[in-house]
Design an enzyme around this catalytic site. Structure first.
Site, PDB file in Angstrom:
ATOM      1  N   ASP A 129      -6.324  -6.632   4.653  1.00  0.00           N
ATOM      2  CA  ASP A 129      -5.736  -5.285   4.553  1.00  0.00           C
ATOM      3  C   ASP A 129      -5.634  -4.676   5.986  1.00  0.00           C
ATOM      4  OD1 ASP A 129      -4.991  -2.625   3.818  1.00  0.00           O
ATOM      5  OD2 ASP A 129      -6.827  -2.272   2.667  1.00  0.00           O
ATOM      6  N   GLY A 187      -2.706   4.204   7.908  1.00  0.00           N
ATOM      7  CA  GLY A 187      -1.945   2.886   8.114  1.00  0.00           C
ATOM      8  C   GLY A 187      -1.145   2.838   9.499  1.00  0.00           C
ATOM      9  N   HIS A 190      -8.433   0.691  -3.838  1.00  0.00           N
ATOM     10  CA  HIS A 190      -9.075   0.357  -2.694  1.00  0.00           C
ATOM     11  C   HIS A 190      -9.960   1.380  -2.336  1.00  0.00           C
ATOM     12  CE1 HIS A 190      -9.572  -0.566   2.039  1.00  0.00           C
ATOM     13  NE2 HIS A 190     -10.690  -0.569   1.420  1.00  0.00           N
ATOM     14  N   SER A 206       0.736  -1.238  -0.075  1.00  0.00           N
ATOM     15  CA  SER A 206      -0.103  -0.145   0.130  1.00  0.00           C
ATOM     16  C   SER A 206       0.922   1.265   0.102  1.00  0.00           C
ATOM     17  CB  SER A 206      -0.782   0.104   1.357  1.00  0.00           C
ATOM     18  OG  SER A 206      -1.286   1.373   1.622  1.00  0.00           O
ATOM     19  N   MET A 224     -12.222   3.799  -0.421  1.00  0.00           N
ATOM     20  CA  MET A 224     -12.892   4.151   0.947  1.00  0.00           C
ATOM     21  C   MET A 224     -13.619   5.652   0.716  1.00  0.00           C
ATOM     22  SD  MET A 224      -9.821   2.924   3.304  1.00  0.00           S
ATOM     23  CE  MET A 224      -8.461   2.889   1.902  1.00  0.00           C
ATOM     24  N   SER A 248       2.857  -0.040   6.079  1.00  0.00           N
ATOM     25  CA  SER A 248       3.850   0.278   7.123  1.00  0.00           C
ATOM     26  C   SER A 248       5.133  -0.707   6.833  1.00  0.00           C
ATOM     27  CB  SER A 248       3.706   0.787   8.537  1.00  0.00           C
ATOM     28  OG  SER A 248       2.557  -0.060   8.725  1.00  0.00           O
ATOM     29  N   MET A 290     -10.872  -6.016   5.699  1.00  0.00           N
ATOM     30  CA  MET A 290     -10.223  -5.153   6.730  1.00  0.00           C
ATOM     31  C   MET A 290      -9.794  -5.689   8.023  1.00  0.00           C
ATOM     32  SD  MET A 290      -9.941  -2.068   4.781  1.00  0.00           S
ATOM     33  CE  MET A 290      -8.834  -1.554   6.110  1.00  0.00           C
TER      34      MET A 290
HETATM   35  O1  LIG Z   1      -6.587   0.583   3.844  1.00  0.00           O
HETATM   36  C1  LIG Z   1      -5.617   0.887   4.666  1.00  0.00           C
HETATM   37  C2  LIG Z   1      -6.030   1.691   5.700  1.00  0.00           C
HETATM   38  O2  LIG Z   1      -7.381   2.211   5.703  1.00  0.00           O
HETATM   39  C3  LIG Z   1      -4.065   0.602   4.466  1.00  0.00           C
HETATM   40  O3  LIG Z   1      -4.052  -0.195   3.132  1.00  0.00           O
HETATM   41  C4  LIG Z   1      -3.756  -0.224   5.337  1.00  0.00           C
HETATM   42  O4  LIG Z   1      -3.957   0.054   6.611  1.00  0.00           O
HETATM   43  C5  LIG Z   1      -2.181  -0.702   4.938  1.00  0.00           C
HETATM   44  O5  LIG Z   1      -1.326   0.039   5.822  1.00  0.00           O
HETATM   45  P1  LIG Z   1      -0.553  -0.830   7.098  1.00  0.00           P
HETATM   46  O6  LIG Z   1      -0.146  -2.188   6.432  1.00  0.00           O
HETATM   47  O7  LIG Z   1       0.464  -0.082   7.821  1.00  0.00           O
HETATM   48  O8  LIG Z   1      -1.721  -1.139   8.103  1.00  0.00           O
END
Ligand SMILES: O=C(CO)[C@H](O)[C@H](O)COP(=O)(O)O
Length: 222
Positions: free
Chosen positions: A173, A142, A64, A8, A66, A196, A135
């Site tokens: 995710d 992130g 994605h 991401s 949102m 991250s 999710m």
């Molecule tokens: O959709 C997301 C947040 O809404 C991100 O894609 C996801 O959180 C990726 O980041 P990390 O791997 O740091 O959690």
């Protein structure tokens, strides 16, 4: 089972996205988080940036969304050339119609579920989709902690896909890292978003390969 690592870019340097993408040649797809500050309390990028990214990479873009009103906006991302478009069932007015529209445009249609949204009401719709995005953090940011209470949902989704003889990817995710990917693959996921974990690594591409190796090896052995 083939596995896919989809970094991401949410945790990448937004001032240097082309350079950031070039740091992860081993990525299978690039996961692009579009947030509208309505569906989630954060604002990221939209269609113009996605169109620019498509000009500088051959990697498939895994969108994605949102956002509110994906029925209106999602087809524009497919039209631009996104390989897959995930929209949230909590926001879509007509999920099946939208999935059909995306597929007709040549994109993979993906059903996104927030942590509190069960999969059960949508199991009979799975044939309309190419992927389910589960999710494993609250969407919006992130760097959050992986919610392992989502593992049973991943498991039930995989069982339902098997029972129906369907051919869907299951994407997880949120909070995916070296220490959580084994649980995800054991539960039945095959497509892994990592933000991250990849972009805070000293060598992001090595981390992509490490995540893939862990998933492949765990899938083989356990
Ligand atoms: O959709 C997301 C947040 O809404 C991100 O894609 C996801 O959180 C990726 O980041 P990390 O791997 O740091 O959690």
């Amino acid at each position: 089972m083939p596995v896919r690592i989809t970094p991401s870019i949410l945790n990448a340097d937004f001032a240097n996205l082309q350079a950031e993408i070039e740091r992860i040649p081993s990525a299978d797809l690039l996961h692009i988080d579009v947030m509208d500050n309505h569906f989630v309390p954060n604002l990221t990028i939209g269609l113009p940036v996605v169109e620019s990214l498509l000009k500088v990479t051959d990697k498939p873009l895994d969108l994605h969304l949102m956002i509110e009103d994906p029925d209106r906006w999602a087809p524009a991302y497919a039209e631009a050339g996104a390989s897959s478009v995930s929209f949230h069932v909590e926001a879509a007015k007509a999920p099946v119609r939208l999935a059909r529209e995306l597929r007709a445009q040549g994109a993979r249609a993906s059903l996104g579920l927030k942590p509190a949204t069960p999969i059960e009401p949508y199991l009979d719709l799975l044939g309309e989709f190419d992927m389910v995005l589960i999710m494993t953090v609250e969407p919006g940011f992130g760097g959050q902690k992986f919610l392992d209470i989502m593992l049973p949902k991943i498991r039930r989704t995989r069982e339902a896909i098997k029972t129906r003889g369907a051919d869907l990817w299951i994407q997880v995710d949120g909070g995916v890292s070296e220490s959580t990917i084994d649980q995800c693959i054991e539960a039945g996921a095959d497509t892994f978003v990592a933000g991250s974990a990849v972009f805070s690594a000293d060598d992001p591409d090595a981390m992509v390969r490490t995540l893939r190796d862990r998933a492949v090896n765990f899938g083989r052995c356990c």
